[in-house]
Motif scaffolding. Sequence first.
Motif, mmCIF file in Angstrom:
data_model
loop_
_atom_site.group_PDB
_atom_site.id
_atom_site.type_symbol
_atom_site.label_atom_id
_atom_site.label_comp_id
_atom_site.label_asym_id
_atom_site.label_seq_id
_atom_site.Cartn_x
_atom_site.Cartn_y
_atom_site.Cartn_z
ATOM 1 N N MET A 103 0.919 -1.163 0.052
ATOM 2 C CA MET A 103 0.209 -0.013 0.040
ATOM 3 C C MET A 103 0.889 1.365 -0.153
ATOM 4 O O MET A 103 0.488 2.273 -0.734
ATOM 5 C CB MET A 103 -0.914 -0.112 1.203
ATOM 6 N N THR A 104 1.835 1.274 0.660
ATOM 7 C CA THR A 104 2.876 2.371 0.562
ATOM 8 C C THR A 104 3.671 2.699 -0.471
ATOM 9 O O THR A 104 3.807 3.749 -0.966
ATOM 10 C CB THR A 104 3.911 2.347 1.962
ATOM 11 N N LEU A 105 3.903 1.639 -1.230
ATOM 12 C CA LEU A 105 4.709 1.604 -2.376
ATOM 13 C C LEU A 105 4.011 1.933 -3.510
ATOM 14 O O LEU A 105 4.117 3.014 -4.256
ATOM 15 C CB LEU A 105 5.395 0.322 -2.746
ATOM 16 N N GLY A 106 2.712 1.471 -3.387
ATOM 17 C CA GLY A 106 1.664 1.745 -4.455
ATOM 18 C C GLY A 106 1.043 3.284 -4.496
ATOM 19 O O GLY A 106 1.261 3.870 -5.510
ATOM 20 N N ARG A 107 1.115 3.799 -3.215
ATOM 21 C CA ARG A 107 0.637 5.200 -3.002
ATOM 22 C C ARG A 107 1.755 6.156 -3.428
ATOM 23 O O ARG A 107 1.675 7.348 -4.003
ATOM 24 C CB ARG A 107 0.263 5.468 -1.493
ATOM 25 N N ALA A 108 2.812 5.608 -3.147
ATOM 26 C CA ALA A 108 4.176 6.398 -3.555
ATOM 27 C C ALA A 108 4.285 6.780 -5.107
ATOM 28 O O ALA A 108 4.622 7.818 -5.600
ATOM 29 C CB ALA A 108 5.387 5.836 -2.990
ATOM 30 N N ILE A 162 -1.266 0.648 14.429
ATOM 31 C CA ILE A 162 -0.509 1.263 15.669
ATOM 32 C C ILE A 162 -1.503 1.270 16.751
ATOM 33 O O ILE A 162 -1.026 0.713 17.776
ATOM 34 C CB ILE A 162 -0.349 2.728 15.479
ATOM 35 N N ARG A 163 -2.794 1.409 16.936
ATOM 36 C CA ARG A 163 -3.748 1.453 17.767
ATOM 37 C C ARG A 163 -3.886 -0.122 18.310
ATOM 38 O O ARG A 163 -3.826 0.003 19.678
ATOM 39 C CB ARG A 163 -5.249 1.802 17.168
ATOM 40 N N TYR A 164 -3.724 -0.970 17.465
ATOM 41 C CA TYR A 164 -4.041 -2.460 18.099
ATOM 42 C C TYR A 164 -2.452 -3.023 18.259
ATOM 43 O O TYR A 164 -2.468 -4.145 18.533
ATOM 44 C CB TYR A 164 -4.852 -3.370 16.897
ATOM 45 N N GLU A 165 -1.452 -2.255 18.325
ATOM 46 C CA GLU A 165 -0.202 -2.480 18.750
ATOM 47 C C GLU A 165 0.282 -3.647 17.975
ATOM 48 O O GLU A 165 1.088 -4.420 18.625
ATOM 49 C CB GLU A 165 -0.145 -2.994 20.320
ATOM 50 N N ARG A 166 0.162 -3.495 16.537
ATOM 51 C CA ARG A 166 0.718 -4.815 15.854
ATOM 52 C C ARG A 166 1.743 -4.252 15.321
ATOM 53 O O ARG A 166 2.843 -4.915 14.920
ATOM 54 C CB ARG A 166 -0.194 -5.016 14.658
ATOM 55 N N PHE A 167 2.220 -2.947 15.198
ATOM 56 C CA PHE A 167 3.391 -2.336 14.666
ATOM 57 C C PHE A 167 3.597 -0.909 15.457
ATOM 58 O O PHE A 167 2.701 -0.385 15.973
ATOM 59 C CB PHE A 167 3.210 -1.934 13.182
ATOM 60 N N THR A 168 4.853 -0.601 15.502
ATOM 61 C CA THR A 168 5.140 0.793 16.128
ATOM 62 C C THR A 168 5.292 1.778 15.129
ATOM 63 O O THR A 168 5.637 1.320 13.918
ATOM 64 C CB THR A 168 6.569 0.681 17.384
ATOM 65 N N PRO A 169 5.187 3.005 15.430
ATOM 66 C CA PRO A 169 5.434 4.045 14.457
ATOM 67 C C PRO A 169 6.775 3.884 13.803
ATOM 68 O O PRO A 169 6.825 4.141 12.371
ATOM 69 C CB PRO A 169 5.127 5.396 15.237
ATOM 70 N N LYS A 170 7.673 3.642 14.732
ATOM 71 C CA LYS A 170 9.193 3.517 13.974
ATOM 72 C C LYS A 170 9.176 2.359 13.047
ATOM 73 O O LYS A 170 9.770 2.504 12.059
ATOM 74 C CB LYS A 170 9.903 3.347 15.186
ATOM 75 N N GLU A 171 8.349 1.267 13.259
ATOM 76 C CA GLU A 171 8.350 0.205 12.270
ATOM 77 C C GLU A 171 7.798 0.360 11.038
ATOM 78 O O GLU A 171 8.230 0.109 9.984
ATOM 79 C CB GLU A 171 7.445 -1.217 12.948
ATOM 80 N N LEU A 172 6.736 1.266 11.332
ATOM 81 C CA LEU A 172 5.915 1.560 9.852
ATOM 82 C C LEU A 172 6.805 2.538 8.950
ATOM 83 O O LEU A 172 6.874 2.592 7.725
ATOM 84 C CB LEU A 172 4.556 2.276 10.218
ATOM 85 N N GLU A 173 7.404 3.336 9.753
ATOM 86 C CA GLU A 173 8.441 4.264 9.208
ATOM 87 C C GLU A 173 9.530 3.814 8.358
ATOM 88 O O GLU A 173 9.775 4.076 7.333
ATOM 89 C CB GLU A 173 8.886 5.413 10.052
ATOM 90 N N ILE A 215 9.393 0.911 7.032
ATOM 91 C CA ILE A 215 8.775 0.347 5.796
ATOM 92 C C ILE A 215 8.792 1.333 4.824
ATOM 93 O O ILE A 215 8.574 1.142 3.669
ATOM 94 C CB ILE A 215 7.267 -0.447 5.957
ATOM 95 N N GLU A 216 8.010 2.591 5.392
ATOM 96 C CA GLU A 216 7.732 3.790 4.418
ATOM 97 C C GLU A 216 9.325 4.026 3.718
ATOM 98 O O GLU A 216 9.180 4.280 2.420
ATOM 99 C CB GLU A 216 7.088 4.876 5.082
ATOM 100 N N ASN A 217 10.064 3.988 4.442
ATOM 101 C CA ASN A 217 11.641 4.218 4.023
ATOM 102 C C ASN A 217 11.897 3.620 2.843
ATOM 103 O O ASN A 217 12.653 3.805 1.842
ATOM 104 C CB ASN A 217 12.437 4.571 5.113
ATOM 105 N N GLU A 218 11.796 2.039 3.087
ATOM 106 C CA GLU A 218 12.209 0.965 2.314
ATOM 107 C C GLU A 218 11.453 1.084 0.804
ATOM 108 O O GLU A 218 12.003 1.115 -0.077
ATOM 109 C CB GLU A 218 12.047 -0.244 2.929
ATOM 110 N N ALA A 219 10.014 1.686 0.945
ATOM 111 C CA ALA A 219 9.249 1.697 -0.144
ATOM 112 C C ALA A 219 9.897 3.056 -0.951
ATOM 113 O O ALA A 219 9.765 3.017 -2.311
ATOM 114 C CB ALA A 219 7.913 2.059 0.098
#
Length: 680
Positions: A25-30, A288-299, A301-305
């Motif tokens: 989703m992140t790569l697609g949106r980018a 994030i709300r359900y604590e499946r990932f931290t904001p840093k983990e998602l960030e 992934i975004e940087n990798e995309a």
Amino acid sequence: MTTVPKVFSVKTTPKEILEKWYRLMTLGRAIDEKAPNYLKQAIGWSYHAPYAGHDGIQLAIGQTFEKEVDHIFLYYRDLLTALSCGLTAEEIILNGISKATDPSSGGRHMSNHFAKPAWNMHNVSSLTGNHTLHAVGVARAIKYYGEKAVAISVQGESSLSEGFVYEAINGASKEKLPVIFAIQDNGFGISVPKKDQTANRKVANNFTGFKNLRIIHCNGKDVFDSMNAMHEAKKHALETGMPVMVQANCIRIHSHSNSDRHELYRSEDERNYVQEYDPLFKYKRMLIRYERFTPKELESIENEAKIELKEAHKLALKAPDPDPNTYLDFVLPEPYIPQKYPNGTHQEAGEKKKLITALNETIKTEFRLNPDTFIWGQDMANKDKGGIFNVSKGLQQEFGPKRVFNAPIAEDFIVGTANGMSRYNEKIRIVIEGAEFADYFWPAMEQYVDSSHDYWRSNGKFTPNVTIRLASGGYIGGGLYHSQNIEGSLASIPGVRIVYPSFADDAAGLLRTAIRSRGMTMFMEPKALYNDPKAATVIPDDFEVPFGKARIRRNGDDLVMITYGNTTHMCLEAAEKLSKEGASVEVIDLRSLIPLDKQTILNSVKRIGKVMVVHEDKVHSGFGAEVASIIMEEAFEYLDGPVKRVGSSFTPVGFHRSFERIILPNTEKIYTTAKEILAY
């Protein structure tokens, strides 16, 4: 190995799957957001339809598709769907900037039309909803060959206003086919709101009365609801073999495309509202709300995309541009080359057979030769009846209702599903009766035109192996919609062979070559000659006639008549009459209009010097105009007079026989014109 849950939710879905989805989703949106920059920099992507707001359902459709097993037909907004199906960021950009290595079309088709035929991600045209029929056709093959797979047609809600989409859904319902119609409803057809398209707020509910069709509604903005809906749709289609429609409620965050300005028809409040309901941001908040990932983990992934997109961009820019000198490639595939009768002539003696018998026996022979041959149309398989003229009589009795069957009175459906079914396997050959009379073929023109450039548009990756039979012409007292000729109109469309026999042996030989060839052939049948003894001939076993090879029916030295179809016999009669007056007339039966045997025409014109072109179709813009132009351009200095044309008047062909006599050509009109040329 990750266990895929039966029901997807943010709590129960394995983390590695959630991560994969967020990465896509992140790569697609980018990519979606970068696409307009290519146009601004004059690099390409001159057509881009942003998908933002469709994220949930597009991700789910792609994750549901199993490449090389299922068949999928995307539409122009399906960037994330394509990525989710397995295309790389580089392949997406190659398509966007129209590079030669684009797996969809090599730059021949519009950007944002994503495909990879090797995976059964089919190349589709820009005709809205057109591919729905192709999905139904390939689903028919899936069912016939017993494969556990589905066909997926992806489209926007406005496409359901198209008549051929109704035909497709009706056909899938009637035939009980494993098709998933995935409808992405963002409320707009460019600038036309849904309320101007249909009375139902949910467009899928227009189809609630269709038997065998299951309808599933979901929130296309929500990843989990979309994933569950598509998972259930595929499960149902696989288990029951029945069609499913998934209507996904989406939003369109941006304009329809880069040539549209949605601020001209959408209020600022509405535009702000859809931004607030961005599916990507919603998915991120849930993780994030359900604590499946931290904001840093998602960030991370975004940087990798971003890095992946940057590398894909570099590679795509280095890819070669299409070579414009290949523009003549892939217009028509190479046909079957006759071996036993390379010139399409014979000298065999024996019992003469009528033209209708020639067609019937040839179809049966080819069906016995290739068990992957099919035929359908209107009135094709009712007990002892075989088509309106009984050309296919006895076929269903011998080959069964799965290979020989009736189609609804829906010409688009007949042609469109032929295109689709032929996509399943290269060995499949399809013969269809495109309409009961050639005059009724016009509703199928969307499919005819689309099919005509499939081979060119896909850069040679797909061609529909379809022979379209049409009972053509007049002299039967049929009148409007029963006596017109259409080959002149069709001849301006590249990518289809057009043949028009005059005698039984040529009808058999051309039909055999058409069925055995790759590509699409329009087979025009002069119905007035079906049972006419003057068209009856001896027909050798396995007689073959090559495309683009005319036949000289009569040799002469004073005048050459170039003709085909019904008027061939009239030209021969006029030539015989003239011979008794001392004139020697040559008669060339073209047999094949596309490709055309220019050499035989020019050889005779250069030798004889006086020429006339005769056909049943209208003189005005009829095919004879093309023949006359070729002669004028390539043999002008050899002419001893003007090129004369004989055909019908620039009117419809009327019903009463007196109208036929005055409108259509006949032996006397040909004879009179010939006398004028001979006296020139």
